[in-house]
Design a protein around this motif. Sequence first.
Motif, PDB file in Angstrom:
ATOM      1  N   ALA A  86      42.442  46.157  44.292  1.00 54.63           N
ATOM      2  CA  ALA A  86      43.800  46.548  44.638  1.00 54.63           C
ATOM      3  C   ALA A  86      44.336  45.715  45.804  1.00 54.63           C
ATOM      4  CB  ALA A  86      43.842  48.033  44.997  1.00 54.63           C
ATOM      5  N   ARG A  87      43.417  45.259  46.643  1.00 55.77           N
ATOM      6  CA  ARG A  87      43.840  44.422  47.773  1.00 55.77           C
ATOM      7  C   ARG A  87      44.342  43.068  47.283  1.00 55.77           C
ATOM      8  NH1 ARG A  87      39.211  46.029  50.949  1.00 55.77           N
ATOM      9  NH2 ARG A  87      38.246  43.998  50.542  1.00 55.77           N
ATOM     10  N   GLY A  88      44.068  42.783  46.005  1.00 55.62           N
ATOM     11  CA  GLY A  88      44.546  41.532  45.434  1.00 55.62           C
ATOM     12  C   GLY A  88      43.592  40.378  45.655  1.00 55.62           C
ATOM     13  N   GLU A  89      42.337  40.731  46.047  1.00 56.79           N
ATOM     14  CA  GLU A  89      41.338  39.676  46.214  1.00 56.79           C
ATOM     15  C   GLU A  89      41.114  38.980  44.885  1.00 56.79           C
ATOM     16  OE1 GLU A  89      39.275  38.994  48.930  1.00 56.79           O
ATOM     17  OE2 GLU A  89      39.666  40.640  50.316  1.00 56.79           O
ATOM     18  N   LYS A  90      41.039  37.663  44.905  1.00 52.96           N
ATOM     19  CA  LYS A  90      40.817  36.909  43.667  1.00 52.96           C
ATOM     20  C   LYS A  90      39.437  37.271  43.123  1.00 52.96           C
ATOM     21  CE  LYS A  90      40.145  32.151  42.050  1.00 52.96           C
ATOM     22  NZ  LYS A  90      38.730  32.249  41.812  1.00 52.96           N
ATOM     23  N   THR A  91      39.380  37.749  41.880  1.00 54.03           N
ATOM     24  CA  THR A  91      38.114  38.120  41.264  1.00 54.03           C
ATOM     25  C   THR A  91      38.074  37.532  39.865  1.00 54.03           C
ATOM     26  OG1 THR A  91      38.155  40.193  42.502  1.00 54.03           O
ATOM     27  CG2 THR A  91      36.639  40.063  40.631  1.00 54.03           C
ATOM     28  N   ASP A  92      37.054  36.672  39.636  1.00 57.42           N
ATOM     29  CA  ASP A  92      36.960  36.034  38.319  1.00 57.42           C
ATOM     30  C   ASP A  92      35.970  36.762  37.394  1.00 57.42           C
ATOM     31  OD1 ASP A  92      38.699  33.785  38.891  1.00 57.42           O
ATOM     32  OD2 ASP A  92      37.142  33.272  40.364  1.00 57.42           O
ATOM     33  N   LEU A  93      35.080  37.515  37.976  1.00 53.55           N
ATOM     34  CA  LEU A  93      34.096  38.209  37.142  1.00 53.55           C
ATOM     35  C   LEU A  93      33.524  39.401  37.906  1.00 53.55           C
ATOM     36  CD1 LEU A  93      31.652  36.685  34.687  1.00 53.55           C
ATOM     37  CD2 LEU A  93      30.671  38.219  36.380  1.00 53.55           C
ATOM     38  N   LEU A  94      33.270  40.493  37.154  1.00 49.71           N
ATOM     39  CA  LEU A  94      32.722  41.700  37.783  1.00 49.71           C
ATOM     40  C   LEU A  94      31.293  41.930  37.311  1.00 49.71           C
ATOM     41  CD1 LEU A  94      35.842  43.822  37.129  1.00 49.71           C
ATOM     42  CD2 LEU A  94      34.781  43.826  39.385  1.00 49.71           C
ATOM     43  N   VAL A  95      30.406  42.282  38.281  1.00 47.49           N
ATOM     44  CA  VAL A  95      29.046  42.699  37.910  1.00 47.49           C
ATOM     45  C   VAL A  95      28.943  44.174  38.337  1.00 47.49           C
ATOM     46  CG1 VAL A  95      26.593  42.373  38.323  1.00 47.49           C
ATOM     47  CG2 VAL A  95      28.118  40.391  38.231  1.00 47.49           C
ATOM     48  N   PRO A 151      46.042  47.010  32.722  1.00 42.91           N
ATOM     49  CA  PRO A 151      46.483  45.710  32.204  1.00 42.91           C
ATOM     50  C   PRO A 151      46.277  44.574  33.211  1.00 42.91           C
ATOM     51  CG  PRO A 151      48.323  47.260  32.420  1.00 42.91           C
ATOM     52  CD  PRO A 151      47.075  48.017  32.717  1.00 42.91           C
ATOM     53  N   GLU A 152      46.327  44.912  34.495  1.00 42.90           N
ATOM     54  CA  GLU A 152      46.199  43.886  35.526  1.00 42.90           C
ATOM     55  C   GLU A 152      44.803  43.281  35.584  1.00 42.90           C
ATOM     56  OE1 GLU A 152      47.516  43.844  40.092  1.00 42.90           O
ATOM     57  OE2 GLU A 152      48.516  45.376  38.857  1.00 42.90           O
ATOM     58  N   TYR A 153      43.769  44.181  35.327  1.00 37.36           N
ATOM     59  CA  TYR A 153      42.382  43.701  35.463  1.00 37.36           C
ATOM     60  C   TYR A 153      41.634  43.590  34.150  1.00 37.36           C
ATOM     61  CZ  TYR A 153      43.591  46.066  39.875  1.00 37.36           C
ATOM     62  OH  TYR A 153      44.228  46.514  40.980  1.00 37.36           O
ATOM     63  N   LYS A 154      42.300  43.983  33.062  1.00 39.26           N
ATOM     64  CA  LYS A 154      41.519  44.107  31.827  1.00 39.26           C
ATOM     65  C   LYS A 154      40.934  42.784  31.325  1.00 39.26           C
ATOM     66  CE  LYS A 154      45.374  44.200  28.384  1.00 39.26           C
ATOM     67  NZ  LYS A 154      45.500  42.782  28.200  1.00 39.26           N
ATOM     68  N   ASP A 155      41.520  41.668  31.751  1.00 42.54           N
ATOM     69  CA  ASP A 155      41.007  40.384  31.267  1.00 42.54           C
ATOM     70  C   ASP A 155      39.878  39.814  32.115  1.00 42.54           C
ATOM     71  OD1 ASP A 155      42.665  40.452  29.093  1.00 42.54           O
ATOM     72  OD2 ASP A 155      44.346  39.637  30.246  1.00 42.54           O
ATOM     73  N   ILE A 156      39.579  40.465  33.198  1.00 43.38           N
ATOM     74  CA  ILE A 156      38.464  39.975  34.016  1.00 43.38           C
ATOM     75  C   ILE A 156      37.163  40.277  33.291  1.00 43.38           C
ATOM     76  CG2 ILE A 156      37.295  40.133  36.263  1.00 43.38           C
ATOM     77  CD1 ILE A 156      39.962  41.310  37.374  1.00 43.38           C
TER      78      ILE A 156
END
Lengths: 735, 124
Positions: free
Chosen positions: B43-52, B73-78
């Motif tokens: 939510a802070r808008g930190e750039k995140t390319d992949l979640l573990v 919708p904002e994070y679903k493509d990560i």
Amino acid sequence: MPQSDDHTTVLIADDSELVRKTVSRIMSRLGYHPVTASGGIEAVSLLQSSSFDALLLDISMPEKGGIDVLRFVMENGYALPVIMISGSGDIGQVVQCLKMGAYDYLTKPVDAHRLQIVLKNAFSESALRRKVRLLSAAVDQSPVAVVITDNRGYIEYANPSFTAFRNALTGCRLQENIFDDDAQPENLSVKFRNAIVSGKVWQGDYCNHKRNGELSWEHAIISPVASQGESGSHILAFMQDITESRKNQEALLKSNRRFRELADLLPQPVFETDGKGFITYSNRAGFSTFGYSRKDMKRGIHALQFFAPEDKSRLMHGLRMKKTAGPLGTHEFTVFRRDGAGFPALVYTAPITGRKGSGGFRGIVVDITELKESERMLRENRKKYLDLFQAIPDAIIVADAESGVLVEWNRQGQFFFGYTPEEFSRLHIGDLYPEQLREEAVAYFKKACTGQAGTLETQIVTRQGIRIDVHISSAAFTTENFRCFVGIFRDITQQKRSDRLVSENIRMKNDFISTVSHELRTPLFSILGFTGTLLREQDELDRETRMEFISIIHDESKRLSALIEDVLMISRIDSGRVSYKKSELDPSITVSDVCRSLKIRADEKNIDLRLRVCAPMEHIFADQDSLKQVAINIIGNALKFTHSGGVVQVRLSCDAQSLLFSVEDNGPGIPAEDIEKIFEKFFRVERSGEAVDGTGLGLSIVKEIVADHDGTVEVKSIPNQSTVFLVRLPLLMKP
Amino acid sequence: MKPHTLLIVDDSSNIRRLLAHNLGRKFTVLTAENAVEALDILARGEKTDLLVVDISMPGMDGFSLTALIKGNPEYKDIPLVMLTAKDGSEDREKGLQLGAADYITKPFSLDEFAERIEALLKRH
């Protein structure tokens, strides 16, 4: 006939009045009653209208003469003497009259004296004649054969009865005629002859051939007859055919004999008594069974002596009733032999009736010892099987195969289904099942009737509406002509429960293994990861980082080690392989040790760990290491969950039976929904944002150890305020 | 400057430390102790390319977090990789169905893990 009988009436027929008067006077003087007729015609008419004892008849009368009247008398069979009176002395007419049957004649003038003599003779001869007529009629018509022979045995007379069965011809000898030597008993004819010769009467029975050739029995009386002063001039024989009566007599004797023989053949005693109750007859079995002889019977045996004294009044009453009531009745009695041995018997009796009804009884005694014995065996057997049936711990129900109505059940059946016998007897087999299972169950029992049912697992419903899982086995059988099926119901609730427990156990075991592997992997992953990193990067890493990684590895290894210990502990407890070394110990010492060792951890977290031991402290019987483990786990948990600055209070005290060990903290508490689960394996109370390390097995171990020491553990928690664990352990009983 | 940033969500500090150290050589690594922290970072808008994401976590677990992210919708493509100590195939199915790109069971080779992450990022 008396001479001067007033009723002796004499008819005087003469045309001369003088003669009539004279004769009438003589008659009256002689005591006879004279009646006169003046001519033949009048005489006939008087004869026809009245009865006379004699007739004096004048031969020559005008119109109808004496000869005509005589003819009339003779032709009409008047049995009265006729005395002719002749005037002229015509001998020719007199002779004719005598030839015609006149008795005598008188000549006129009638001499009174001669008249008296003639009349007297006439009357006596007339009487004699009547007697002879009567005798010969009697002999002629007699059914008894009568034979008269001369003294040598030659037949002079035989009546018709004799000639009916014997070819008797006058002139034959009687002996030859009546005795058929072939059919005679020996010496009969000799005896007979001797008797006759010696002038004695002989009488006897003999057998002979009749005229038609049939054999017949005859009875004869043969006696010598003295005739005309000559003794033994004739022989008189009476003979009677007694074949019939002899046959009857023989038949009677035969049937009598047959009855005796039959009665003797009977294995049961048969008896008769007289009106006083004395035995008058007994068959052979009667004597042998009771041990008496015929001689004893003659001396007198009373029927009552065969019976027990207490039976006598019942017996007498029964017999009295029998006199008026039906002919045959049965009574069961104990009857006694002469030697005093008794046996049970049915006594059938009936009064003796008939013309000579003596007021006695006849009866038969049937020994029912064997019957009683087999009845007793039957009863015992029946009882045995009934008891067996009742004692079977499975519920057994028997139902009529046709209608399905319950007919029998055992005690367990009654108890299991909860019905009274009255209720049971109104039930259909289908009523024992819940509605949705009824059809299946009834179909199952129908199949049982064909002998191919096998078993069924289903549910029954009790009278109280409780459903119970059952296993049914069934069979069909036929008894007393009706077909039944029997169902054996076994309650399998326990089995089902244990089945469920087994599968639950397997599931829990699987869960446990899966959870354990998960719990092991996490520290192992850390160890592997960091050691790998250290190996790979040993030259690049600075000392500080290296030390950090090594201490992580150390922590994780310790955690892994603790985890393995706990898992092994649980596993040992679960499988019952843990061996406690129980001994008497002072719990305050053990708990103090634990508190001391945990003091460092408490201090690190800045938690105030307090121990209070309330006097007096009793001893318990426990395994020291296990008690230590319980204390470590509970106090360790309290330290783990309590925030920095908090307080953990450990308290030991005793009540009458138990040691009370409580640990109270003022940490965040346990959420209500988790209270139930905290003793489950690997359950860890989740705290958002806070990771709490530990194996998740600590409280499970506590619970198992406490249970193995016959104690209890409970927990009370108020969120954000306090949590109290309380362990109770039984105190050592002081001798 | 490393081209990709990873966000690692795991309740175990040791695991976070291990992954951060090892993956940190190739990627920029952010860590979160729980789901709430992770969502905060996003939510802070930190750039995140992949979640573990670790599955077993106190509070909101990995599945719920995945569902939330994939539903946004904002994070679903990560791309998201699930991490677990459990090897049940049910969990694997569940994770993939929720939209996880990969599913890795502990313990695993850290090098291999790094390679799989690179591959995922390349594909993306």
